[in-house]
Every structure is written in structure tokens, then in C-alpha cells.
Scaffold this active site. Structure first.
Site, mmCIF file in Angstrom:
data_model
loop_
_atom_site.group_PDB
_atom_site.id
_atom_site.type_symbol
_atom_site.label_atom_id
_atom_site.label_comp_id
_atom_site.label_asym_id
_atom_site.label_seq_id
_atom_site.Cartn_x
_atom_site.Cartn_y
_atom_site.Cartn_z
ATOM 1 N N ASP A 240 29.493 44.105 14.506
ATOM 2 C CA ASP A 240 28.836 44.693 13.347
ATOM 3 C C ASP A 240 28.002 43.628 12.657
ATOM 4 O OD1 ASP A 240 29.958 47.182 13.742
ATOM 5 O OD2 ASP A 240 31.673 46.803 12.424
ATOM 6 N N TYR A 306 39.919 40.239 17.411
ATOM 7 C CA TYR A 306 39.381 40.312 16.050
ATOM 8 C C TYR A 306 40.316 39.622 15.064
ATOM 9 C CZ TYR A 306 36.551 44.207 17.792
ATOM 10 O OH TYR A 306 35.687 44.997 18.490
ATOM 11 N N TYR A 378 37.906 50.860 17.855
ATOM 12 C CA TYR A 378 37.316 50.747 16.511
ATOM 13 C C TYR A 378 38.341 50.069 15.606
ATOM 14 C CZ TYR A 378 33.732 54.200 17.846
ATOM 15 O OH TYR A 378 32.695 54.876 18.433
#
Ligand SMILES: [Zn+2]
Ligand SMILES: [Zn+2]
Length: 454
Positions: A240, A306, A378
Site C-alpha cells: 500500500d 508484515y 488482506y
């Protein structure tokens, strides 16, 4: 008919040069040029018939109209056309005139031979000019994807040169947020910088929504060093815009169009890019790569690691967090297309695996969480639950609201094999690239990319 009888029938169509005569028998006696075959057959027929030797000047040949005497000249024109261009491999293609192709068929037919006997003029021309180009430029022929492609247009009397792209592979880190991976044209002015005659207010007349991009901070440097006309950035997925890319970085390939230099010093290039990007973006493990590396980098299934900063809607305990993360680890998550994702994207339920989930509470309502998951997971929704559209989720397991306030990607790994495969490189490995390849091996399964923007 015997070969001498065939030769007599061809020679009778005087004047036919030695090369055009010999080319009809190109598949015989490996190790001869067509010119040598033709000359030998002409002499052998003359000896057999005890006729005087009558050589034919190639310039007078009705089939090739003298082109078989011009191999050297065309090769020199090729070499001159790429003066100052660095390349290792080349290929020569010939576009003969329709008349010449007709002559070839006619020559054989008149002698009662198959119209494709021997080899075609253009094969001989490619080979004979090609050999000479290799000698003149000290490069090697490549019938796959050469650095340089020459096209000899015999009718137009031109040499066309295509200098194919060069490719540099590496991994990037994006150390600041709000930098897109590729240049992002302003949606108010469609990238023109103007609304009517007025400068666009949304982008300050720049035409771009963001001043910098990973592409803009890296590709122009590679283009300049390779002295190309343009450069394009190819990433292994993308994070992102508001996420940083840290850790071992994300694989990418920069393609440079029409480069005049290709054997560049990648360590120096790395330093040049990092100086240019001034700490916003960093690259490492640069290698000269093949054309095929673009598809590999864009298409190889990759898992992502992440690091998320999470804010909870109510206080939670350290043991609760640990238990929830343990429940997520190894879980198969069902995710209905997130609400934040572009409405034009089809709504569907994805199933993605969480490989690893760990974390630490900062205070009763804040934590840092690290998730390693299959590509396409996601992550913001895995934390928030997205109003029940993602199941299970951290928020659901804890039964409190949870929101990602900052997200970083800290690793991108090939699921089945490392991105860095030696078969896709054109240079020797540097130590940094070997390290990165080893780190890639910690992963297992397959899936696609992780965000909505691509
Ligand atoms: Zn000829
Ligand atoms: Zn604009």
C-alpha cells in the site's frame, strides 16, 4: 539425375554465380560455403565435359543481382550502425525483395529441381553477413533474444537496428510512507497538470498525485547509467502507498530501453541509486538480469511478512493477545473482498493461510503484531475483521475493535523457490544476493498479490 547433371542444368541459365549455384546443394558436404560448392560443381562439370573454364562474375548473376558479393559490405554497415553501443549478442535477419525470391524459385524450376532445394537466399545472407558482424564487433550470435537485432532490407537498401532492453534486478526498501511504487498520475487532470488552461490545483500542476515514487527514485538512475532512452519499473507485487517496505525488501526489475551500455558495475549503480533516493528508498543485491526475469519477478507466487501497529477499542491483557495470535497461526482465513477495495473489483471470498503470527503489547490498547501469510492475505482486515467480512480475525478472537494504525512489509519470499535463480542472471553473484536467496527458503505455499492497487 546426378549432381553434375543438376549442376549443368543450373549453369545453363547463364549467368548464375557460384554462391547461387552452390546454394541449391547447401545440404551436401558440410564444411563448405555455398560459393565453394558452386565453384567446385562448375569446374567438375567442365572437367567432365572437357569444356574451357568460364567463371561468372557475381555482379552479373541474374538470381542475386550481385548481392552474394556484398556480405562484407553489409556486415560493415551493421557494425557502423551500432558504433558506440555495447552488446554481447546479436542476430541478423534479411528481408529479400520479392523479385529475388521469385528468381530463386525460377532457377530451380527451370533446372527441374524442387523449388525449395538446398537453402534459401535469405538463410545464406543471414549466416554469411552474421558471421562477419560477429568478427567485426567481437560478439556472438543468439537465435533466442539477442541484445541487438539487425534487419537487412535489401530492396530499401537499409540496415535497421533494434537494441533490445537491458534488465537490472534487485530488492528495494521504502523507508518512508506515502510513496507509491510507480508513478501515479493525478486523477483530477489525468496526469496533464492542467484543468483547461489552469494548472491543476490537486497536484500543483505536476500531473502526479505523489511527488516521489519508488520508480521515480530508481529507474531514471539506471536509465542514465545505461544510457537508454527510457526505463520501466516492474515490481514483485506492491505494498500500500501508506505502508513502508522494510526488512529484506521487495524484488523488482528495472527495464532500460535501447541501452548503449549494458555491462555496468552494479555495485556502483547501487550506490548511485541510493544517493539519488536520499534515504526515502534503498536498493540492494543488484544483478544484471535476463528478459525472462521480468515475468518471473511479476509472476512468482510470494508470501509476505508484515509488521503492524494495532490500536484496540478496549484494554486487553498480554495473555489474551498471545492466545489470539496462537489461534491465528496456521489458520485458514476467509476474506470477503474488503470494503476499502475498489468497487470495480469483483466481490468474492478468498481463502488464505496465516503461516506465523506473533506480537507484543505496548500498553493495554496498543500492540505491535507480526504476521507472515500467503500472498493475497488482506492484513488490515485480518486485524480488524472488516465488520465480519474476514473470519477469523484478531478483533473477532479478542472481541474488541482492532485497527491497523501503521503497516510495514518486512519480507517478500518466493513461496516455492527463491526469486534469485542463477538461470535468470547475466552476471556473477555478489555476496548480498546469495544472502537474500537463502532467506527466501523459509516459506512454503502459493498465492497472488496482497493489495488492491495493482
Ligand atoms: Zn548469385
Ligand atoms: Zn492534477
Amino acid at each position: 539425375m546426378s549432381i553434375l547433371a543438376d549442376a549443368r542444368a543450373l549453369v545453363a541459365q547463364d549467368p548464375v554465380c557460384d554462391a547461387c549455384l552452390g546454394r541449391v546443394f547447401a545440404e551436401r558436404s558440410h564444411g563448405l560455403t555455398n560459393d565453394e560448392r558452386g565453384k567446385s560443381l562448375r569446374i567438375a562439370a567442365e572437367l567432365d565435359d572437357d569444356e574451357p573454364h568460364t567463371p561468372v562474375d557475381t555482379a552479373d548473376c541474374w538470381v542475386c543481382e550481385g548481392l552474394c558479393a556484398e556480405f562484407d559490405e553489409w556486415a560493415e554497415r551493421c557494425a557502423a550502425a551500432v558504433e558506440g553501443v555495447e552488446f554481447d549478442t546479436y542476430q541478423v535477419g534479411t528481408r529479400p525483395s520479392p523479385l529475388l525470391e521469385e528468381n530463386e524459385v525460377l532457377l530451380r524450376e527451370t533446372a527441374g529441381l524442387a523449388e525449395d532445394a538446398g537453402e534459401l537466399f535469405k538463410s545464406e545472407f543471414n549466416r554469411e553477413v552474421g558471421k562477419r558482424v560477429g568478427r567485426l564487433t567481437d560478439t556472438t550470435v543468439d537465435f533466442g533474444r539477442p541484445d541487438v537485432q539487425f534487419t537487412l532490407d535489401l530492396e530499401a537498401d537499409t540496415v535497421e537496428v533494434d537494441v533490445h532492453s537491458a534488465f537490472v534486478y534487485g530488492r528495494y526498501r521504502k523507508l518512508e510512507r506515502d510513496i507509491p511504487q510507480t508513478e501515479w498520475p493525478c486523477n483530477a487532470c489525468q496526469g496533464s497538470g492542467y484543468i483547461g488552461k489552469q494548472p491543476c490545483e490537486k497536484c500543483d500542476g505536476t500531473g502526479y498525485l505523489y511527488e516521489d515514487s519508488v520508480e521515480g527514485l530508481t529507474a531514471p538512475v539506471v536509465r542514465d547509467v545505461m544510457d537508454g532512452t527510457d526505463a520501466k519499473f516492474h515490481g514483485a507485487g506492491r505494498e500500500d502507498v501508506d505502508a513502508r517496505m522494510l526488512g529484506t525488501g521487495r524484488p523488482f526489475v528495472i527495464e532500460v530501453m535501447e541501452p548503449r551500455r549494458r555491462d555496468v558495475d552494479v555495485e556502483r549503480l547501487e550506490g548511485d541509486i541510493n544517493a539519488f533516493a536520499e534515504g526515502r528508498v534503498e536498493v540492494e543485491g543488484l544483478r544484471l538480469a535476463t528478459y525472462e526475469m521480468v515475468e518471473r519477478t511479476k509472476g512468482l507466487d510470494a508470501s509476505k511478512r508484515y509488521r503492524a501497529t494495532v490500536a484496540f477499542g478496549a484494554p486487553i491483557g498480554a495473555d489474551e493477545l498471545t492466545a489470539a495470535l496462537e489461534a491465528l497461526e496456521g489458520a485458514t482465513v476467509e476474506q470477503y473482498t474488503p470494503q476499502r477495495v475498489d468497487h470495480r473489483r469483483a466481490n468474492l471470498t478468498r481463502t488464505r493461510e496465516v503461516y506465523e503470527a506473533t506480537g507484543e503489547l505496548e500498553d493495554a490498547t496498543h500492540a505491535t503484531v507480526e504476521i507472515h501469510g500467503a500472498g493475497g492475505l488482506y492484513i488490515k482486515e485480518l486485524i480488524s475483521g472488516d465488520d465480519g467480512r474476514t473470519e477469523p480475525s484478531l478483533a473477532g478472537l479478542l472481541d474488541v475493535d482492532a485497527e491497523v494504525t501503521a503497516l510495514d512489509v518486512v519480507g517478500v519470499y518466493g513461496e516455492s523457490e527463491p526469486f534469485e535463480d542463477e538461470a535468470y542472471f547475466r552476471d556473477e553473484p555478489a555476496e548480498a544476493a546469495v544472502d537474500a536467496a537463502v532467506e527466501d527458503k523459509e516459506t512454503t505455499e502459493a498465492d497472488d498479490q496482497e493489495t488492491a492497487e495493482e
